[in-house]
Scaffold this motif. Structure first.
Motif, PDB file in Angstrom:
ATOM      1  N   GLY A 166      21.599  -9.889  -9.605  1.00  0.00           N
ATOM      2  CA  GLY A 166      20.905 -10.272 -10.829  1.00  0.00           C
ATOM      3  C   GLY A 166      19.458  -9.810 -10.841  1.00  0.00           C
ATOM      4  N   SER A 167      18.912  -9.473  -9.670  1.00  0.00           N
ATOM      5  CA  SER A 167      17.509  -9.007  -9.561  1.00  0.00           C
ATOM      6  C   SER A 167      17.434  -7.916  -8.496  1.00  0.00           C
ATOM      7  N   PRO A 168      17.832  -6.698  -8.854  1.00  0.00           N
ATOM      8  CA  PRO A 168      17.827  -5.603  -7.880  1.00  0.00           C
ATOM      9  C   PRO A 168      16.438  -5.316  -7.299  1.00  0.00           C
ATOM     10  N   SER A 169      15.370  -5.715  -8.007  1.00  0.00           N
ATOM     11  CA  SER A 169      14.013  -5.488  -7.483  1.00  0.00           C
ATOM     12  C   SER A 169      13.710  -6.437  -6.324  1.00  0.00           C
ATOM     13  N   VAL A 170      14.503  -7.486  -6.206  1.00  0.00           N
ATOM     14  CA  VAL A 170      14.323  -8.459  -5.113  1.00  0.00           C
ATOM     15  C   VAL A 170      15.335  -8.205  -4.001  1.00  0.00           C
ATOM     16  N   ALA A 171      16.604  -8.026  -4.382  1.00  0.00           N
ATOM     17  CA  ALA A 171      17.664  -7.769  -3.403  1.00  0.00           C
ATOM     18  C   ALA A 171      18.768  -6.955  -4.061  1.00  0.00           C
ATOM     19  N   THR A 172      19.275  -5.998  -3.332  1.00  0.00           N
ATOM     20  CA  THR A 172      20.382  -5.167  -3.826  1.00  0.00           C
ATOM     21  C   THR A 172      21.637  -5.497  -3.026  1.00  0.00           C
ATOM     22  N   VAL A 173      22.780  -5.068  -3.549  1.00  0.00           N
ATOM     23  CA  VAL A 173      24.042  -5.266  -2.847  1.00  0.00           C
ATOM     24  C   VAL A 173      24.904  -4.026  -3.071  1.00  0.00           C
ATOM     25  N   ASP A 174      25.584  -3.578  -2.004  1.00  0.00           N
ATOM     26  CA  ASP A 174      26.430  -2.389  -2.145  1.00  0.00           C
ATOM     27  C   ASP A 174      27.885  -2.787  -2.350  1.00  0.00           C
ATOM     28  N   ALA A 175      28.762  -1.784  -2.424  1.00  0.00           N
ATOM     29  CA  ALA A 175      30.177  -2.020  -2.718  1.00  0.00           C
ATOM     30  C   ALA A 175      30.888  -2.797  -1.628  1.00  0.00           C
ATOM     31  N   GLY A 176      30.295  -2.865  -0.453  1.00  0.00           N
ATOM     32  CA  GLY A 176      30.919  -3.599   0.644  1.00  0.00           C
ATOM     33  C   GLY A 176      30.357  -4.993   0.823  1.00  0.00           C
ATOM     34  N   GLY A 177      29.452  -5.417  -0.060  1.00  0.00           N
ATOM     35  CA  GLY A 177      28.886  -6.758   0.018  1.00  0.00           C
ATOM     36  C   GLY A 177      27.650  -6.857   0.897  1.00  0.00           C
ATOM     37  N   MET A 178      27.086  -5.706   1.308  1.00  0.00           N
ATOM     38  CA  MET A 178      25.886  -5.740   2.130  1.00  0.00           C
ATOM     39  C   MET A 178      24.651  -5.915   1.251  1.00  0.00           C
ATOM     40  N   VAL A 179      23.901  -6.976   1.551  1.00  0.00           N
ATOM     41  CA  VAL A 179      22.712  -7.320   0.769  1.00  0.00           C
ATOM     42  C   VAL A 179      21.474  -6.790   1.498  1.00  0.00           C
ATOM     43  N   THR A 180      20.590  -6.151   0.731  1.00  0.00           N
ATOM     44  CA  THR A 180      19.345  -5.642   1.289  1.00  0.00           C
ATOM     45  C   THR A 180      18.167  -6.290   0.577  1.00  0.00           C
ATOM     46  N   ALA A 181      17.289  -6.931   1.375  1.00  0.00           N
ATOM     47  CA  ALA A 181      16.105  -7.572   0.799  1.00  0.00           C
ATOM     48  C   ALA A 181      15.077  -6.504   0.464  1.00  0.00           C
ATOM     49  N   VAL A 182      14.590  -6.524  -0.774  1.00  0.00           N
ATOM     50  CA  VAL A 182      13.654  -5.501  -1.243  1.00  0.00           C
ATOM     51  C   VAL A 182      12.229  -6.052  -1.315  1.00  0.00           C
ATOM     52  N   ALA A 183      12.056  -7.150  -1.998  1.00  0.00           N
ATOM     53  CA  ALA A 183      10.727  -7.720  -2.182  1.00  0.00           C
ATOM     54  C   ALA A 183      10.837  -9.224  -2.329  1.00  0.00           C
ATOM     55  N   LYS A 184       9.724  -9.896  -2.111  1.00  0.00           N
ATOM     56  CA  LYS A 184       9.688 -11.352  -2.176  1.00  0.00           C
ATOM     57  C   LYS A 184      10.204 -11.849  -3.527  1.00  0.00           C
ATOM     58  N   GLY A 185      11.015 -12.889  -3.453  1.00  0.00           N
ATOM     59  CA  GLY A 185      11.551 -13.474  -4.665  1.00  0.00           C
ATOM     60  C   GLY A 185      12.943 -14.037  -4.440  1.00  0.00           C
ATOM     61  N   THR A 186      13.633 -14.290  -5.517  1.00  0.00           N
ATOM     62  CA  THR A 186      14.998 -14.843  -5.452  1.00  0.00           C
ATOM     63  C   THR A 186      15.928 -13.998  -6.310  1.00  0.00           C
ATOM     64  N   ALA A 187      17.109 -13.740  -5.766  1.00  0.00           N
ATOM     65  CA  ALA A 187      18.110 -12.954  -6.498  1.00  0.00           C
ATOM     66  C   ALA A 187      19.480 -13.606  -6.350  1.00  0.00           C
TER      67      ALA A 187
ATOM     68  N   LEU B 114      16.326 -13.948   3.655  1.00  0.00           N
ATOM     69  CA  LEU B 114      16.040 -12.675   4.315  1.00  0.00           C
ATOM     70  C   LEU B 114      14.553 -12.352   4.195  1.00  0.00           C
ATOM     71  N   THR B 115      14.099 -11.512   5.089  1.00  0.00           N
ATOM     72  CA  THR B 115      12.746 -10.985   5.014  1.00  0.00           C
ATOM     73  C   THR B 115      12.833  -9.571   4.466  1.00  0.00           C
ATOM     74  N   GLU B 116      11.819  -9.160   3.750  1.00  0.00           N
ATOM     75  CA  GLU B 116      11.822  -7.811   3.171  1.00  0.00           C
ATOM     76  C   GLU B 116      12.306  -6.785   4.203  1.00  0.00           C
ATOM     77  N   GLY B 117      13.273  -5.966   3.776  1.00  0.00           N
ATOM     78  CA  GLY B 117      13.803  -4.931   4.647  1.00  0.00           C
ATOM     79  C   GLY B 117      15.031  -5.349   5.436  1.00  0.00           C
ATOM     80  N   GLU B 118      15.275  -6.627   5.552  1.00  0.00           N
ATOM     81  CA  GLU B 118      16.443  -7.103   6.290  1.00  0.00           C
ATOM     82  C   GLU B 118      17.712  -6.938   5.443  1.00  0.00           C
ATOM     83  N   THR B 119      18.841  -6.960   6.162  1.00  0.00           N
ATOM     84  CA  THR B 119      20.138  -6.881   5.477  1.00  0.00           C
ATOM     85  C   THR B 119      21.078  -7.945   6.023  1.00  0.00           C
ATOM     86  N   ALA B 120      22.070  -8.261   5.239  1.00  0.00           N
ATOM     87  CA  ALA B 120      23.133  -9.190   5.653  1.00  0.00           C
ATOM     88  C   ALA B 120      24.353  -8.891   4.795  1.00  0.00           C
ATOM     89  N   THR B 121      25.527  -9.104   5.369  1.00  0.00           N
ATOM     90  CA  THR B 121      26.760  -8.802   4.626  1.00  0.00           C
ATOM     91  C   THR B 121      27.506 -10.068   4.258  1.00  0.00           C
TER      92      THR B 121
END
Length: 220
Positions: free
Chosen positions: A162-183, A135-142
């Motif tokens: 494992g790295s919320p500063s890089v990517a977060t995930v909500d209760a429905g499995g939607m992943v949001t890219a936050v910053a460059k890196g690996t999560a 993903l690119t910063e700001g993008e999402t995927a479920t």
């Protein structure tokens, strides 16, 4: 009285004496009628029972006195949709709930409260539709999780990053890219887990090549 009439009178008197001494027919009053011994009590070896759906257990009834004329025990369930009982006292758990099993002998009864618990079907496996994601910063995927077996008691899936500063995930499995890196995004159901490695790229064309960017004039 003439000589001929004397023997005749004697014979009549003798016959009358014999008939008077003849024994009366037996009226049956001398016979003994069997005594009926009533049931005084009935008890069960258990007054409460806990079962899981599909399980069974047998109750034992004791009828007193030991010499009761009729010691036959009949069984019944107050809630057959929860638990049934057969003619021998075998209880079978059907569905979650509470049922009263009653044993009856004569006019005496005894009961057992049966509590049926839901059968727990454990999760056997958990998988994700993707094991890696870019993903690119700001993008999402479920991400989609599949729990097996289909009739598992608790199919709830929890998600974590494992790295919320890089990517977060909500209760429905939607992943949001936050910053460059690996999560690593992890899904969990029961005691089973599955994960997806998310690689986040920096937003903007060429942003991943900082060496080609001139910070002084803002040009490449």
């Amino acid at each position: 009285m003439t000589p001929l009439r004397l023997p005749l009178a004697f014979a009549l008197c003798f016959g009358l004496i014999i008939s008077c001494n003849k024994p009366e027919p037996d009226s049956g009053q001398g016979q003994t009628t069997p005594q009926v011994v009533a049931v005084s009590s009935v008890s069960l070896d258990k007054t409460s029972l806990s079962l899981t759906e599909g399980e069974s257990a047998t109750l034992t009834a004791t009828v007193k006195p030991d010499n009761a004329t009729n010691k036959t025990v009949s069984w019944s369930s107050g809630s057959p949709s929860v638990a049934t009982v057969d003619a021998s006292g075998k209880v079978t758990a059907v569905a979650e709930g509470t049922a009263t099993i009653t044993a009856k002998a004569g006019d005496k009864t005894a009961s057992c409260t049966v509590t049926v618990k839901k059968k727990v079907i454990a999760v056997e496996s958990l998988s994700l539709d993707q094991t890696s994601l870019e993903l690119t910063e700001g993008e999402t995927a479920t991400l989609t999780a599949t729990v097996k077996p289909d009739n598992a008691t608790d199919k709830a899936v929890t998600w974590s990053s494992g790295s919320p500063s890089v990517a977060t995930v909500d209760a429905g499995g939607m992943v949001t890219a936050v910053a460059k890196g690996t999560a690593t995004i992890t899904a969990k159901a029961g005691d089973k887990t599955a994960s997806c490695t998310v690689t986040v790229k920096k937003d903007g064309i060429g942003a991943d090549d900082p060496e080609g960017f001139n910070n002084e004039n803002g040009s490449w």
